[in-house]
Structures are given as structure tokens and as C-alpha cells.
Design a protein around this motif. Structure first.
Motif, PDB file in Angstrom:
ATOM      1  N   ILE A  72     -57.267  34.617 -61.719  1.00 21.24           N
ATOM      2  CA  ILE A  72     -57.676  36.018 -61.678  1.00 21.24           C
ATOM      3  C   ILE A  72     -56.530  36.857 -62.217  1.00 21.24           C
ATOM      4  O   ILE A  72     -55.368  36.650 -61.855  1.00 21.24           O
ATOM      5  CB  ILE A  72     -58.006  36.459 -60.233  1.00 21.24           C
ATOM      6  CG1 ILE A  72     -59.125  35.580 -59.656  1.00 21.24           C
ATOM      7  CG2 ILE A  72     -58.404  37.939 -60.193  1.00 21.24           C
ATOM      8  CD1 ILE A  72     -59.303  35.739 -58.157  1.00 21.24           C
ATOM      9  N   LEU A  73     -56.866  37.819 -63.072  1.00 22.34           N
ATOM     10  CA  LEU A  73     -55.890  38.762 -63.613  1.00 22.34           C
ATOM     11  C   LEU A  73     -56.263  40.151 -63.123  1.00 22.34           C
ATOM     12  O   LEU A  73     -57.375  40.622 -63.377  1.00 22.34           O
ATOM     13  CB  LEU A  73     -55.892  38.722 -65.142  1.00 22.34           C
ATOM     14  CG  LEU A  73     -55.003  39.729 -65.869  1.00 22.34           C
ATOM     15  CD1 LEU A  73     -53.535  39.517 -65.512  1.00 22.34           C
ATOM     16  CD2 LEU A  73     -55.208  39.615 -67.378  1.00 22.34           C
ATOM     17  N   ALA A  74     -55.354  40.790 -62.378  1.00 24.26           N
ATOM     18  CA  ALA A  74     -55.571  42.151 -61.888  1.00 24.26           C
ATOM     19  C   ALA A  74     -54.758  43.098 -62.761  1.00 24.26           C
ATOM     20  O   ALA A  74     -53.538  42.971 -62.854  1.00 24.26           O
ATOM     21  CB  ALA A  74     -55.143  42.265 -60.422  1.00 24.26           C
ATOM     22  N   VAL A  75     -55.461  44.025 -63.418  1.00 27.66           N
ATOM     23  CA  VAL A  75     -54.852  44.894 -64.418  1.00 27.66           C
ATOM     24  C   VAL A  75     -54.923  46.352 -63.975  1.00 27.66           C
ATOM     25  O   VAL A  75     -56.011  46.869 -63.726  1.00 27.66           O
ATOM     26  CB  VAL A  75     -55.589  44.748 -65.773  1.00 27.66           C
ATOM     27  CG1 VAL A  75     -55.017  45.675 -66.820  1.00 27.66           C
ATOM     28  CG2 VAL A  75     -55.562  43.306 -66.250  1.00 27.66           C
ATOM     29  N   GLY A  76     -53.763  46.998 -63.884  1.00 27.90           N
ATOM     30  CA  GLY A  76     -53.707  48.442 -63.677  1.00 27.90           C
ATOM     31  C   GLY A  76     -53.698  49.110 -65.040  1.00 27.90           C
ATOM     32  O   GLY A  76     -54.133  48.522 -66.030  1.00 27.90           O
ATOM     33  N   MET A  90     -55.459  35.338 -73.179  1.00 27.68           N
ATOM     34  CA  MET A  90     -55.669  33.902 -73.403  1.00 27.68           C
ATOM     35  C   MET A  90     -54.539  33.083 -72.801  1.00 27.68           C
ATOM     36  O   MET A  90     -54.773  31.983 -72.295  1.00 27.68           O
ATOM     37  CB  MET A  90     -55.824  33.618 -74.896  1.00 27.68           C
ATOM     38  CG  MET A  90     -57.163  34.086 -75.432  1.00 27.68           C
ATOM     39  SD  MET A  90     -57.525  33.542 -77.122  1.00 27.68           S
ATOM     40  CE  MET A  90     -56.222  34.312 -78.042  1.00 27.68           C
ATOM     41  N   ALA A  91     -53.310  33.584 -72.828  1.00 27.95           N
ATOM     42  CA  ALA A  91     -52.187  32.863 -72.219  1.00 27.95           C
ATOM     43  C   ALA A  91     -52.346  32.780 -70.701  1.00 27.95           C
ATOM     44  O   ALA A  91     -51.986  31.775 -70.097  1.00 27.95           O
ATOM     45  CB  ALA A  91     -50.863  33.542 -72.577  1.00 27.95           C
ATOM     46  N   VAL A  92     -52.889  33.827 -70.102  1.00 34.20           N
ATOM     47  CA  VAL A  92     -53.147  33.811 -68.658  1.00 34.20           C
ATOM     48  C   VAL A  92     -54.315  32.874 -68.363  1.00 34.20           C
ATOM     49  O   VAL A  92     -54.291  32.114 -67.404  1.00 34.20           O
ATOM     50  CB  VAL A  92     -53.422  35.237 -68.120  1.00 34.20           C
ATOM     51  CG1 VAL A  92     -53.829  35.187 -66.643  1.00 34.20           C
ATOM     52  CG2 VAL A  92     -52.197  36.125 -68.309  1.00 34.20           C
ATOM     53  N   GLY A  93     -55.362  32.940 -69.180  1.00 34.61           N
ATOM     54  CA  GLY A  93     -56.520  32.063 -69.029  1.00 34.61           C
ATOM     55  C   GLY A  93     -57.349  32.303 -67.785  1.00 34.61           C
ATOM     56  O   GLY A  93     -57.820  31.346 -67.163  1.00 34.61           O
ATOM     57  N   PRO A  94     -57.570  33.567 -67.396  1.00 33.12           N
ATOM     58  CA  PRO A  94     -58.312  33.813 -66.158  1.00 33.12           C
ATOM     59  C   PRO A  94     -59.805  33.557 -66.310  1.00 33.12           C
ATOM     60  O   PRO A  94     -60.351  33.586 -67.414  1.00 33.12           O
ATOM     61  CB  PRO A  94     -58.056  35.300 -65.909  1.00 33.12           C
ATOM     62  CG  PRO A  94     -57.975  35.873 -67.288  1.00 33.12           C
ATOM     63  CD  PRO A  94     -57.239  34.816 -68.078  1.00 33.12           C
ATOM     64  N   LYS A  95     -60.441  33.344 -65.183  1.00 34.89           N
ATOM     65  CA  LYS A  95     -61.904  33.301 -65.143  1.00 34.89           C
ATOM     66  C   LYS A  95     -62.454  34.698 -64.849  1.00 34.89           C
ATOM     67  O   LYS A  95     -63.593  34.996 -65.180  1.00 34.89           O
ATOM     68  CB  LYS A  95     -62.370  32.325 -64.075  1.00 34.89           C
ATOM     69  CG  LYS A  95     -61.927  30.898 -64.363  1.00 34.89           C
ATOM     70  CD  LYS A  95     -62.698  29.924 -63.531  1.00 34.89           C
ATOM     71  CE  LYS A  95     -62.345  28.490 -63.779  1.00 34.89           C
ATOM     72  NZ  LYS A  95     -61.991  28.120 -65.102  1.00 34.89           N
ATOM     73  N   LEU A  96     -61.624  35.535 -64.219  1.00 30.68           N
ATOM     74  CA  LEU A  96     -62.026  36.878 -63.822  1.00 30.68           C
ATOM     75  C   LEU A  96     -60.883  37.849 -64.098  1.00 30.68           C
ATOM     76  O   LEU A  96     -59.734  37.558 -63.784  1.00 30.68           O
ATOM     77  CB  LEU A  96     -62.361  36.908 -62.320  1.00 30.68           C
ATOM     78  CG  LEU A  96     -62.655  38.259 -61.687  1.00 30.68           C
ATOM     79  CD1 LEU A  96     -63.940  38.868 -62.245  1.00 30.68           C
ATOM     80  CD2 LEU A  96     -62.744  38.124 -60.170  1.00 30.68           C
ATOM     81  N   VAL A  97     -61.227  39.010 -64.685  1.00 34.77           N
ATOM     82  CA  VAL A  97     -60.282  40.114 -64.829  1.00 34.77           C
ATOM     83  C   VAL A  97     -60.800  41.259 -63.966  1.00 34.77           C
ATOM     84  O   VAL A  97     -61.965  41.644 -64.085  1.00 34.77           O
ATOM     85  CB  VAL A  97     -60.143  40.584 -66.294  1.00 34.77           C
ATOM     86  CG1 VAL A  97     -59.326  41.864 -66.381  1.00 34.77           C
ATOM     87  CG2 VAL A  97     -59.513  39.493 -67.157  1.00 34.77           C
ATOM     88  N   VAL A  98     -59.932  41.763 -63.093  1.00 34.58           N
ATOM     89  CA  VAL A  98     -60.240  42.953 -62.296  1.00 34.58           C
ATOM     90  C   VAL A  98     -59.395  44.067 -62.897  1.00 34.58           C
ATOM     91  O   VAL A  98     -58.167  43.995 -62.879  1.00 34.58           O
ATOM     92  CB  VAL A  98     -59.890  42.756 -60.807  1.00 34.58           C
ATOM     93  CG1 VAL A  98     -60.150  44.032 -60.024  1.00 34.58           C
ATOM     94  CG2 VAL A  98     -60.658  41.576 -60.220  1.00 34.58           C
ATOM     95  N   ALA A  99     -60.067  45.089 -63.473  1.00 40.96           N
ATOM     96  CA  ALA A  99     -59.351  46.137 -64.184  1.00 40.96           C
ATOM     97  C   ALA A  99     -59.629  47.505 -63.582  1.00 40.96           C
ATOM     98  O   ALA A  99     -60.793  47.868 -63.369  1.00 40.96           O
ATOM     99  CB  ALA A  99     -59.744  46.134 -65.663  1.00 40.96           C
ATOM    100  N   SER A 100     -58.553  48.244 -63.316  1.00 40.66           N
ATOM    101  CA  SER A 100     -58.743  49.610 -62.836  1.00 40.66           C
ATOM    102  C   SER A 100     -59.354  50.432 -63.965  1.00 40.66           C
ATOM    103  O   SER A 100     -59.102  50.184 -65.142  1.00 40.66           O
ATOM    104  CB  SER A 100     -57.421  50.222 -62.359  1.00 40.66           C
ATOM    105  OG  SER A 100     -56.553  50.438 -63.443  1.00 40.66           O
TER     106      SER A 100
END
Length: 161
Positions: A72-76, A90-100
Motif C-alpha cells: 500500500i502506498l499512502a500519498v499526501g 512501479m518501484a514501490v509496486g503497490p496493489k493499492l494507492v491511498v491518495a489525499s
């Protein structure tokens, strides 16, 4: 004050790893000095970017490429409004991005082309202007995420490490 390389044990199955800022780092603005951390909990990795911008994501790719992969990548939002590019995601390779995201100020909405890029990578996007807060339940078998406002649910099995 924690710096890149520090970590804290939070329990038997949880550890917080600090990836940014490095010791002695002096960014131009507070968003360039942001704390970036990865939470490893019950087999799930969550990378918290806070309000990191391009200088921080470039630094992470150069200095911590093996530490940034996460489920999971949480993006502010950086004050510039610039979101992480496709190479970083792509380097992080998350299945889910949570973006503010918010309609105001004008650097807070999610650009449609960025949302399309995330989708084209096969990654689920939880936009907080639609989901509100997001709860995440990690487990050794995967994780579940649920939007508070829209009750959207995303479930994912763990990826092999």
C-alpha cells in the motif's frame, strides 16, 4: 527526531522503518524535509509518503530502492501539487494507492491523467475526496482496506517476498 535508517518496534508483528529525511538534510521547504516511513505489520507493508515531492521520491529511488516496495502506498500532497510519477510507483509496486485529494486549494485535486496512469499499472486507487478516511486491516494472508465515506472495499492477498 527520527531519520533515515531508524526503526521502531511497535509489537511482535509491527515495525516502523524511517526512510527520509537523512541526517543533516536541509530542504527548501517543509514538504522537502518530510518524514517518509514504511510500516511492516502482519506481513503487509505500507509506505507513507506524507507530502513528499519529486526531490524526495528521487532521493528514495537513489538511496533506498530495496526499502520502498510496499503493498500500500499512502500519498499526501506536496505544495507543488506534483504526485509521484509512474517510475516511482512501479518501484514501490503497490496493489493499492491511498491518495489525499480535495477540491480546495487548487493544488489538491487528483489530475485525471494521474488517476488513469495508476489504473493503467493495474493498481487500485482510493481517492480520499471519495473515500474519506481509509481503514486498513493487515493479516498474514493479505489486507483489507475500506473507505469510511463510500464504504468501498479492496482486498488483496499478500504478494510473495
Amino acid at each position: 527526531i527520527h531519520r533515515a535508517g531508524d526503526s521502531i518496534e511497535l509489537g511482535k508483528s509491527a515495525r516502523l522503518h524511517f526512510l527520509h529525511p537523512p541526517a543533516g538534510h536541509a530542504g527548501r521547504i517543509s514538504d522537502d524535509k518530510v518524514l517518509v516511513a514504511r510500516l511492516d505489520i502482519s506481513g503487509t507493508r505500507i509506505l507513507f509518503l506524507s507530502d513528499a515531492g519529486p526531490s524526495t521520491t528521487d532521493w528514495l529511488l537513489k538511496n533506498h530502492p530495496k526499502e520502498i516496495p510496499a503493498d500500500i502506498l499512502a500519498v499526501g500532497r506536496h505544495e507543488s501539487g506534483i504526485l509521484p510519477d509512474g517510475g516511482f510507483i512501479m518501484a514501490v509496486g503497490p496493489k493499492l494507492v491511498v491518495a489525499s485529494a480535495a477540491a480546495f486549494p487548487n493544488n489538491q485535486p487528483i489530475p485525471p491523467e494521474w488517476a488513469e496512469m495508476v489504473a493503467s499499472l493495474g493498481i487500485e486507487l482510493f481517492r480520499q475526496d471519495e473515500t474519506g478516511a481509509v481503514t486498513i486491516q493487515p493479516s498474514p494472508d493479505g489486507f483489507n482496506a475500506r473507505g469510511f465515506v463510500n464504504n468501498e472495499i479492496f482486498s488483496s492477498p499478500q504478494r510473495p517476498r
